[in-house]
Enzyme design. Structure first.
Site, PDB file in Angstrom:
ATOM      1  N   LYS A   1      -3.846  -7.742  -2.568  1.00 49.26           N
ATOM      2  CA  LYS A   1      -4.299  -6.954  -3.724  1.00 49.26           C
ATOM      3  C   LYS A   1      -3.094  -6.371  -4.453  1.00 49.26           C
ATOM      4  O   LYS A   1      -1.989  -6.337  -3.893  1.00 49.26           O
ATOM      5  CB  LYS A   1      -5.219  -5.832  -3.234  1.00 49.26           C
ATOM      6  CG  LYS A   1      -4.551  -4.893  -2.234  1.00 49.26           C
ATOM      7  CD  LYS A   1      -5.552  -4.036  -1.503  1.00 49.26           C
ATOM      8  CE  LYS A   1      -4.814  -3.100  -0.551  1.00 49.26           C
ATOM      9  NZ  LYS A   1      -5.686  -2.478   0.413  1.00 49.26           N
TER      10      LYS A   1
ATOM     11  N   TYR B   1      19.480  12.640 -21.031  1.00 50.83           N
ATOM     12  CA  TYR B   1      18.566  13.600 -21.660  1.00 50.83           C
ATOM     13  C   TYR B   1      18.663  14.975 -21.012  1.00 50.83           C
ATOM     14  O   TYR B   1      18.852  15.097 -19.806  1.00 50.83           O
ATOM     15  CB  TYR B   1      17.118  13.113 -21.505  1.00 50.83           C
ATOM     16  CG  TYR B   1      16.754  11.991 -22.452  1.00 50.83           C
ATOM     17  CD1 TYR B   1      16.842  12.154 -23.834  1.00 50.83           C
ATOM     18  CD2 TYR B   1      16.303  10.777 -21.952  1.00 50.83           C
ATOM     19  CE1 TYR B   1      16.496  11.118 -24.684  1.00 50.83           C
ATOM     20  CE2 TYR B   1      15.951   9.733 -22.801  1.00 50.83           C
ATOM     21  CZ  TYR B   1      16.049   9.917 -24.172  1.00 50.83           C
ATOM     22  OH  TYR B   1      15.713   8.899 -25.007  1.00 50.83           O
TER      23      TYR B   1
HETATM   24  C1  LIG Z   1      -5.235  -2.364   1.634  1.00 45.46           C
HETATM   25  C2  LIG Z   1      -6.165  -2.553   2.735  1.00 45.46           C
HETATM   26  C3  LIG Z   1      -5.700  -3.009   3.985  1.00 45.46           C
HETATM   27  C4  LIG Z   1      -4.251  -3.199   4.325  1.00 45.46           C
HETATM   28  O1  LIG Z   1      -3.640  -1.947   4.600  1.00 45.46           O
HETATM   29  P1  LIG Z   1      -2.111  -1.829   5.016  1.00 45.46           P
HETATM   30  O2  LIG Z   1      -1.938  -0.424   5.401  1.00 45.46           O
HETATM   31  O3  LIG Z   1      -1.326  -2.189   3.819  1.00 45.46           O
HETATM   32  O4  LIG Z   1      -1.913  -2.785   6.122  1.00 45.46           O
HETATM   33  C5  LIG Z   1      -6.653  -3.302   4.943  1.00 45.46           C
HETATM   34  N1  LIG Z   1      -7.974  -3.112   4.691  1.00 45.46           N
HETATM   35  C6  LIG Z   1      -8.442  -2.640   3.521  1.00 45.46           C
HETATM   36  C7  LIG Z   1      -9.894  -2.448   3.335  1.00 45.46           C
HETATM   37  C8  LIG Z   1      -7.548  -2.339   2.499  1.00 45.46           C
HETATM   38  O5  LIG Z   1      -8.009  -1.857   1.344  1.00 45.46           O
END
Ligand SMILES: *Cc1c(COP(=O)(O)O)cnc(C)c1O
Length: 810
Positions: free
Chosen positions: A479, A705
């Site tokens: 994602k 700045y």
């Molecule tokens: C993002 C996510 C993960 C992975 O989590 P990490 O801490 O990056 O390993 C696993 N399960 C769900 C539902 C997530 O949203």
């Protein structure tokens, strides 16, 4: 190579279960995905953690492979191919390679050590190639698998071999030595790499020295500890800067090395300054001295050493092309590797190869190019652009061949419209300067790049896989554009590693993956109503987190006449984000009991604090609740879904609760939650840019700045073209943070601007155009996050899409 299969049976002490003992074997493979597998292939079905070559035998038979080395014969395949049954297929591969090695009586240089093996090997190849036909390990093929595969490449025409050996634990060198059987040994150095695999440095050194037990000489730096560990009869040829017991005494001045050897004195200039390159050049120099090269030749060749680019890089090209840049080498072995890489990372059906003359194959030219033509055909390359007189002459009959006399000719006639929607492998010998072709075909963006190390991703994936029980499935979360690292390229790599699922946040991310040709199962974590239809069209599987969502999805499935559409049930066991609660379970069960439109593929939940030891009780409570609720659903519905709850830190901290699958996220990208875990991961992303301008800011003047930085002394500054719009947090400015220039820390001074920031380079020797590292090995993203009080996730996903991503493989 050419063997009758019958003659291989005794070499690897196999039991024969086959029908035709007269088959000819002309190559060996361990990679079921290679398009180079064919009727002459002997396939060794290796078994690794979470990988088993035996699973691919059936599909290989369908592709025409008939000979397999196996540790068991898959039941339904008995009689369908020739099987050589052994106890341990890796050991057999090594035995075969060791036997193969005995067929050649040529000098072999064997290199080991903690650092520099690959560079020394590449440089020796360059230095010695005018006199020898050399076979060498491709890339850094130095492992228990890589070494046998390298040695199997020797042919009758080679008269020198250069192989590297890398080990990570005790007992490994013993296996590699008989395969390489070096006659000349080089120990580059003993550093910290792989310390964790040994009780102490001495044990590691002793193991490494086993490579040299049959060499007529060992070349290394003079070192008393090593002397005591060596066999008395071991001849050495040593160098030192300060120990006059060494055979060759060296002095170092600015750009040259003074050499005293056999009471004779001379000097060579070396084109490098940094300590590692100097040490690597010295080992090469020692080999030339040992082989009695004349002084003038040594001077001339060492002065021409060049930086070695070992990486295969994937870049975005013009007109939606993908470029695979391997523009620094051209030999038969590495062409085979590059073609496999092309197949794995291609983004389009159409594949083009731009190829220069090939050197040092060991084969006579005709034979070489007919082999090359066969390789290109097997790999379904539609178009081959050959650059160079030899390749032009010998490949002219190849279908889809276009030839150019030299690189300049190609550049003169270059027409960008000839390249569109294809994946282009650019592979050429160094003196063809194919980097100029890469520059033309590459999509133009600014100098800032986020480099993604694909080897590191594979390493990290394997690290977490090694924590899993055999059979536990793996979902990888890609994602948010693969945590900022690039979703499509990473998904390709994960498909290659055969992970079981991908997870994305929104339907459009999944659709983008499908459009890019990813066909593995994909779960959408936040399925929006409006995207249901598109999800079905693209075969994306929704997370269902409430009775309402379930009903809506079932209604849609009904309208579309779907049956058993895969869905994933999310339970809220304490995170309180999304998921069914205890009060919804009965409704969930009754709804599911009466329909065949959907089918529960998996049931899962998410941990809120798997990275916090202070919350262990809470985490265990969540796991317990999950087990309990999911069990209720399973029993009521009589189904066998995949159950899963662990994210990255869950895998690390609660490995006993894997259920049937884990969901790996941030760990893949090189971020673990403690020092110990971090040490075992490799850094994936390096954010790099260049110095735009340098200035001398007088005492009393300010920088940036709001005049936040005031110079209290004459300050040298550099302006760097990256700012908060690229995702660099503003809170990392004003001397809280730093960048790395020539391995030295340059503090960020003043406020970070939208597209630029300024750093203090006082005392650092650098100039406009020099490389600047924003994060990577140092500073790690974790360090930045800690300093400014955020988490690595936020920094990684915040790097703007305007920053170009480049993917590479060592
Ligand atoms: C993002 C996510 C993960 C992975 O989590 P990490 O801490 O990056 O390993 C696993 N399960 C769900 C539902 C997530 O949203």
């Amino acid at each position: 190579m050419s063997f009758i299969i019958k003659n291989i049976i005794p070499v690897i002490t196999a039991k024969w279960y086959g029908t035709d003992e007269t088959c000819t074997i002309d190559n060996v493979s361990i990679d079921s995905r290679s398009l180079q597998n064919g009727s002459g292939t002997l396939f060794f079905a290796l078994v690794g953690h979470n990988h088993n070559g035996h699973h691919y035998i059936e599909s290989l038979i369908a592709k025409g492979v008939t000979n397999f080395v196996v540790n068991h014969i898959p039941e339904h395949l008995v009689g369908k191919a020739n099987f050589l049954l052994v106890n341990d297929t890796l050991e057999s591969l090594q035995q075969f390679a060791a036997y193969y090695r005995t067929l050649f009586d040529i000098p072999i240089i064997g290199i080991t050590g903690s650092n520099g093996k690959t560079i020394v090997k590449e440089w020796l190849n360059f230095l010695l190639s005018p006199e020898y036909n050399i076979i060498r390990s491709p890339k850094s093929y130095n492992s228990q698998v890589g070494v046998p595969l390298s040695v199997i490449g020797i042919n009758e025409k080679h008269n020198l071999g250069i192989f590297e050996a890398g080990i990570s634990t005790i007992g490994e060198m013993e296996k590699l030595e008989p395969i390489i059987k070096p006659t000349i040994g080089i120990l580059t150095n003993i550093g910290a790499a792989h310390d964790e695999g040994f009780t102490d440095r001495q044990q590691k050194t002793t193991e490494k020295l086993k490579l040299f037990k049959n060499t007529s000489v060992l070349i290394c730096q003079k070192n008393e500890t090593i002397d005591t560990l060596l066999d008395h009869n071991q001849k050495t040829f040593t160098w030192s800067f300060d120990n006059d017991k060494a055979d060759v005494l060296l002095t170092k001045s600015n750009n040259s090395i003074g050499i005293t050897y056999n009471k004779h004195h001379f000097s060579v200039s070396i084109p490098f300054q940094d300590a590692a390159s100097v040490e690597n050049s010295i080992h090469c120099l020692m080999v030339l001295l040992y082989l009695n090269y004349p002084e003038a030749v040594i001077q001339e060749r060492i002065a021409n050493l060049y930086p070695v680019e070992m990486r295969l890089q994937v870049k975005n090209g013009i007109h939606n092309c993908t470029i695979i840049d391997d523009s620094y080498s051209s030999d038969y072995q590495s062409l085979k590797i590059a073609l496999d890489f092309l197949e794995q990372h291609k983004t389009h059906q159409k594949k083009t190869v731009i190829l220069s003359d090939i050197f040092q194959s060991g084969f006579p030219v005709e034979e070489l190019y007919s082999k090359v033509a066969r390789l290109l055909t097997n790999n379904k390359i539609e178009r081959v652009i050959g650059i160079g007189e030899t390749i032009s002459r010998h490949l002219q009959d190849f279908k889809g061949f276009i030839s150019f006399k030299n690189t300049a000719d190609f550049l003169n006639q270059y027409n960008s419209s000839a390249f569109e929607n294809e994946t282009i492998l650019i592979k050429g010998a160094r003196n063809f300067h194919f980097e100029e072709i890469v520059t033309l075909l590459e999509e133009k963006t600014h100098e800032t790049v986020l480099e993604i190390n694909l080897n590191a991703i594979s390493h990290n994936l394997n690290f977490y896989k090694s924590k899993l029980k055999p059979g536990t499935k793996v979902m990888v979360m890609v994602k948010a554009f693969g945590y900022g690292s690039g979703s499509f390229e990473i998904a390709k790599l994960l498909a290659h590693h055969k992970v079981d699922y991908l997870g994305v946040a929104f339907a459009d991310e999944g659709i983008a993956l499908r459009n890019a040709g990813i066909d593995m199962p994909i779960i959408v974590m936040n399925p929006e109503n409006s995207a249901f239809s598109a999800m079905v069209a693209y075969n994306l599987e929704p997370e269902i987190y409430s009775p309402q969502v379930l009903k809506r999805f079932i209604t849609l499935a009904q309208q579309k006449n779907l049956s058993n559409y895969p869905i994933h049930i999310k339970l809220d066991t304490g995170m309180h984000r999304l998921g069914f609660e205890s009060g919804n379970l009965n409704e969930l069960i009754t709804t599911l009991q009466h329909n065949n439109f959907v089918s529960v593929k998996s049931i899962f939940s998410h941990l809120s604090a798997s990275d916090g030891p202070e919350f262990n009780d809470f985490t265990l409570q969540q796991i317990h609740t999950f087990d309990n609720w999911s069990q209720q659903i399973v029993t009521a519905l009589q189904i066998q879904p995949i159950r899963h709850i662990l994210n990255t830190s869950g895998i690390y901290n609660f490995p006993e609760y894997q259920f049937d699958m884990v969901r790996l996220g941030i760990g893949l990208y090189g971020v673990g939650n403690d020092e110990n875990e971090m040490r075992q991961l490799e850094n994936v992303g390096t954010l790099k840019t260049v110095i735009l301008q340098v200035k001398n800011v007088p005492t009393g003047d300010s920088v940036g700045y709001s005049r936040k930085f005031m110079a209290t002394h004459l300050t040298h500054t550099a302006t760097i073209p990256i700012g908060y719009a690229d995702g660099i947090p503003r809170s990392w400015g004003n001397q809280k943070g730093y960048v790395l220039i020539h391995n030295q820390k340059a503090p960020i001074i003043g406020n970070i601007c939208m597209d630029m920031l300024m750093v203090d380079i006082t005392g650092i020797d650098c100039k406009e155009g020099d490389t600047v590292i924003i994060f990577g090995e140092q500073p790690r993203v974790t360090e930045i996050a800690k300093t400014i009080g955020t988490i690595p996730y936020e920094i990684l996903t915040g790097i703007s899409q305007r920053v170009k991503r480049i993917f590479y493989k060592e």
